[in-house]
Design a protein around this motif. Structure first.
Motif, PDB file in Angstrom:
ATOM      1  N   LEU A   1       0.824  -1.210   0.000  1.00 29.55           N
ATOM      2  CA  LEU A   1       0.000   0.000   0.000  1.00 29.55           C
ATOM      3  C   LEU A   1       0.859   1.261   0.000  1.00 29.55           C
ATOM      4  O   LEU A   1       0.616   2.207  -0.770  1.00 29.55           O
ATOM      5  CB  LEU A   1      -0.934  -0.030   1.210  1.00 29.55           C
ATOM      6  N   LEU A   2       1.867   1.307   0.846  1.00 33.65           N
ATOM      7  CA  LEU A   2       2.680   2.511   1.002  1.00 33.65           C
ATOM      8  C   LEU A   2       3.639   2.725  -0.160  1.00 33.65           C
ATOM      9  O   LEU A   2       4.115   3.849  -0.364  1.00 33.65           O
ATOM     10  CB  LEU A   2       3.459   2.439   2.316  1.00 33.65           C
ATOM     11  N   ASN A   3       3.920   1.682  -0.918  1.00 36.51           N
ATOM     12  CA  ASN A   3       4.859   1.807  -2.031  1.00 36.51           C
ATOM     13  C   ASN A   3       4.181   2.155  -3.346  1.00 36.51           C
ATOM     14  O   ASN A   3       4.836   2.261  -4.373  1.00 36.51           O
ATOM     15  CB  ASN A   3       5.652   0.506  -2.210  1.00 36.51           C
ATOM     16  N   ASN A   4       2.871   2.343  -3.329  1.00 38.73           N
ATOM     17  CA  ASN A   4       2.152   2.637  -4.561  1.00 38.73           C
ATOM     18  C   ASN A   4       2.362   4.073  -5.004  1.00 38.73           C
ATOM     19  O   ASN A   4       2.177   5.012  -4.223  1.00 38.73           O
ATOM     20  CB  ASN A   4       0.641   2.401  -4.373  1.00 38.73           C
ATOM     21  N   GLU A   5       2.747   4.270  -6.230  1.00 38.71           N
ATOM     22  CA  GLU A   5       2.727   5.560  -6.918  1.00 38.71           C
ATOM     23  C   GLU A   5       3.410   6.669  -6.133  1.00 38.71           C
ATOM     24  O   GLU A   5       2.778   7.616  -5.666  1.00 38.71           O
ATOM     25  CB  GLU A   5       1.277   5.942  -7.261  1.00 38.71           C
ATOM     26  N   HIS A   6       4.722   6.567  -6.023  1.00 36.38           N
ATOM     27  CA  HIS A   6       5.490   7.614  -5.351  1.00 36.38           C
ATOM     28  C   HIS A   6       5.336   8.966  -6.041  1.00 36.38           C
ATOM     29  O   HIS A   6       5.448  10.020  -5.410  1.00 36.38           O
ATOM     30  CB  HIS A   6       6.974   7.222  -5.325  1.00 36.38           C
ATOM     31  N   ALA A   7       5.092   8.959  -7.341  1.00 30.28           N
ATOM     32  CA  ALA A   7       5.029  10.209  -8.093  1.00 30.28           C
ATOM     33  C   ALA A   7       3.904  11.120  -7.615  1.00 30.28           C
ATOM     34  O   ALA A   7       3.981  12.337  -7.761  1.00 30.28           O
ATOM     35  CB  ALA A   7       4.862   9.923  -9.589  1.00 30.28           C
ATOM     36  N   THR A   8       2.848  10.532  -7.023  1.00 30.77           N
ATOM     37  CA  THR A   8       1.726  11.361  -6.588  1.00 30.77           C
ATOM     38  C   THR A   8       1.957  11.999  -5.227  1.00 30.77           C
ATOM     39  O   THR A   8       1.191  12.878  -4.823  1.00 30.77           O
ATOM     40  CB  THR A   8       0.431  10.518  -6.528  1.00 30.77           C
ATOM     41  N   THR A   9       3.002  11.584  -4.496  1.00 28.89           N
ATOM     42  CA  THR A   9       3.217  12.133  -3.160  1.00 28.89           C
ATOM     43  C   THR A   9       3.623  13.602  -3.210  1.00 28.89           C
ATOM     44  O   THR A   9       3.512  14.301  -2.210  1.00 28.89           O
ATOM     45  CB  THR A   9       4.304  11.348  -2.403  1.00 28.89           C
ATOM     46  N   ALA A  10       4.098  14.068  -4.362  1.00 24.42           N
ATOM     47  CA  ALA A  10       4.528  15.464  -4.482  1.00 24.42           C
ATOM     48  C   ALA A  10       3.343  16.419  -4.462  1.00 24.42           C
ATOM     49  O   ALA A  10       3.513  17.607  -4.178  1.00 24.42           O
ATOM     50  CB  ALA A  10       5.329  15.658  -5.763  1.00 24.42           C
ATOM     51  N   ASP A  11       2.130  15.909  -4.779  1.00 22.59           N
ATOM     52  CA  ASP A  11       0.940  16.760  -4.896  1.00 22.59           C
ATOM     53  C   ASP A  11       1.235  17.912  -5.862  1.00 22.59           C
ATOM     54  O   ASP A  11       0.968  19.082  -5.578  1.00 22.59           O
ATOM     55  CB  ASP A  11       0.512  17.292  -3.535  1.00 22.59           C
ATOM     56  N   LEU A  12       1.787  17.565  -7.029  1.00 18.90           N
ATOM     57  CA  LEU A  12       2.166  18.571  -8.020  1.00 18.90           C
ATOM     58  C   LEU A  12       1.006  19.458  -8.452  1.00 18.90           C
ATOM     59  O   LEU A  12       1.192  20.666  -8.629  1.00 18.90           O
ATOM     60  CB  LEU A  12       2.806  17.879  -9.233  1.00 18.90           C
ATOM     61  N   PRO A  13      -0.223  18.922  -8.644  1.00 21.39           N
ATOM     62  CA  PRO A  13      -1.324  19.815  -9.018  1.00 21.39           C
ATOM     63  C   PRO A  13      -1.556  20.935  -8.006  1.00 21.39           C
ATOM     64  O   PRO A  13      -1.803  22.089  -8.392  1.00 21.39           O
ATOM     65  CB  PRO A  13      -2.528  18.869  -9.093  1.00 21.39           C
ATOM     66  N   MET A  14      -1.474  20.627  -6.694  1.00 23.16           N
ATOM     67  CA  MET A  14      -1.656  21.675  -5.699  1.00 23.16           C
ATOM     68  C   MET A  14      -0.483  22.646  -5.689  1.00 23.16           C
ATOM     69  O   MET A  14      -0.664  23.851  -5.489  1.00 23.16           O
ATOM     70  CB  MET A  14      -1.847  21.074  -4.314  1.00 23.16           C
ATOM     71  N   LEU A  15       0.731  22.152  -5.926  1.00 22.32           N
ATOM     72  CA  LEU A  15       1.881  23.048  -6.015  1.00 22.32           C
ATOM     73  C   LEU A  15       1.689  24.055  -7.146  1.00 22.32           C
ATOM     74  O   LEU A  15       1.962  25.247  -6.990  1.00 22.32           O
ATOM     75  CB  LEU A  15       3.159  22.236  -6.253  1.00 22.32           C
ATOM     76  N   LYS A  16       1.213  23.580  -8.283  1.00 21.24           N
ATOM     77  CA  LYS A  16       0.978  24.479  -9.411  1.00 21.24           C
ATOM     78  C   LYS A  16      -0.154  25.456  -9.096  1.00 21.24           C
ATOM     79  O   LYS A  16      -0.112  26.625  -9.494  1.00 21.24           O
ATOM     80  CB  LYS A  16       0.674  23.677 -10.672  1.00 21.24           C
ATOM     81  N   HIS A  17      -1.159  24.966  -8.383  1.00 17.33           N
ATOM     82  CA  HIS A  17      -2.246  25.858  -7.960  1.00 17.33           C
ATOM     83  C   HIS A  17      -1.716  26.939  -7.023  1.00 17.33           C
ATOM     84  O   HIS A  17      -2.062  28.126  -7.169  1.00 17.33           O
ATOM     85  CB  HIS A  17      -3.338  25.046  -7.270  1.00 17.33           C
TER      86      HIS A  17
END
Length: 404
Positions: A243-259
């Motif tokens: 569960l914890l190793n799924n999709e590390h790329a989404t942990t950055a929350d890039l959409p919110m950073l861009k917002h």
């Protein structure tokens, strides 16, 4: 890796934009925030997505998902944030869902997945405990197997903490200790429980942003059927690592950073009460330029980690940990910059848009633009803690890259 724009991705972005333009109800549009939207909004938006065939945007096709690439998922998330779409139930979309798809029995999938797709069941997570946060394997909530005329079941006793949206959720997935004599990782089991089960008590935790999304959850002789156990007894730790190793790329929350960056850019051009703009001040312009460069760099880092994950490369985990540290620290800095830009009123005068009261004084400068910024800044103090602290992430990098 190749960072050149993908023409197919541009077409996909336009498809998502058109869908949001025509299918996102006006009354569901919200100011983007870190927190899950209200239950009614989550349910309605989930139904809309499901009708479009996008009810599980993060899952492969064989599990009823869209089968999108990580790059497409990032585009979808970014466009949803930009359009003000309700925040989905990430607990099941990104955490529990993959666990059910990979470890649940056909009967368990039939019991839970249709309710998820139709927006009829919201979930919360019962992992952390007082004294068992970063050292999750030290958890003490216990479950004792019982047999009686009503069937096999576990009796659960203990306490969970930081249960996000526990007061608004229908079910909880939790870790319990079923064998106190085994090595601490070996004695853990993964259970599902209905939040309406007698013996479950939820108490609110008011966090530093003055919002209620966190809770304490108490289990007092709670009866959980063995049929609600995912995997074998004692297999909870292996499932949790998956569960914890799924999709590390989404942990950055890039959409919110861009917002956040878009908000900062608008603040830069907002006329000040004394005349001029913040952008005209050299020190502010320099800070804006640095943040723009850092968000761009994190975006490239996300693409790199996404490519590693798609290739199932062993470097995905340490690089994902590095990304989590860099991105969450940037979340903190950019939201702090928001509040600094608001001047004397920054930390106190602009409550969350969902809250009402005397503090919502429209005579204040930049009232509409600034609402909720201080709340975001306060909450983002936790970014480097939840999902694995920065210290834990650095430990993962040290162990996997340097053998320390």
């Amino acid at each position: 890796m190749d960072f050149r724009p993908d023409p197919g991705l541009d077409a996909f972005r336009e498809e998502v934009r058109q869908f949001l333009k025509h299918s996102l109800p006006a009354d569901l549009r919200v100011t983007p925030t870190f927190s899950r939207s209200k239950p009614q909004a989550v349910a309605r938006w989930q139904k809309v997505l499901h009708a479009r065939g996008w009810g599980a945007p993060y899952w492969p096709k064989e599990h009823g998902g869209t089968g999108w690439t990580m790059q497409q998922i990032l585009v979808f998330d970014e466009e949803c944030v930009a359009a003000g779409a309700p925040t989905l139930d990430g607990m099941v979309h990104k955490l529990l869902g993959p666990v059910l798809n990979n470890f649940a029995t056909p009967e368990q999938k039939a019991a839970h997945l249709p309710a998820f797709f139709n927006g009829e069941r919201l979930w919360c997570q019962g992992f952390s405990e007082p004294g068992s946060g970063s050292d999750l394997a030290s958890l003490r909530t216990r479950a004792e197997l019982k047999h009686d005329d009503n069937g096999d079941h576990y009796i659960v006793n203990g306490q969970k903490i930081w249960t996000s949206h526990g007061h608004e959720s229908d079910w909880i997935f939790l870790l319990v200790r079923t064998d106190a004599s085994a090595k601490k990782q070996a004695g853990i089991t993964f259970l599902l429980a209905d939040m309406k089960t007698p013996g479950i008590t939820v108490r609110p935790i008011r966090s530093i942003d003055d919002a209620h999304h966190l809770n304490e959850t108490f289990f007092d002789n709670v009866r959980v059927p063995v049929a609600n156990r995912i995997g074998e007894e004692g297999a909870g730790w292996a499932i949790t690592k998956f569960l914890l190793n799924n999709e590390h790329a989404t942990t950055a929350d890039l959409p919110m950073l861009k917002h956040y960056l878009r908000q900062f850019d608008v603040l830069a051009d907002t006329p000040l009460m004394g005349g001029g703009r913040l952008r005209d001040r050299p020190e502010f312009a320099l800070k804006l330029a640095r943040l723009q460069a850092e968000v761009t760099a994190v975006g490239m880092f996300v693409q790199r980690v996404a490519a590693l994950e798609m290739a199932h490369h062993p470097m995905a985990q340490p690089m994902g940990s590095m990304l989590k540290v860099r991105a969450t620290e940037l979340q903190q800095r950019i939201t702090e910059a928001h509040v600094e830009a608001l001047g004397d009123h920054g930390a106190v005068a602009y409550p969350n848009p969902a809250e009402e009261g005397e503090a919502n004084n429209e005579s204040l400068p930049m009232h509409g633009l600034a609402r909720g910024l201080a709340n975001e800044m306060f909450f983002r103090r936790a970014s480097t803690i939840y999902g694995g602290t920065s210290e834990v992430q650095r430990g993962i990098v040290a162990r996997l890259l340097f053998g320390l």
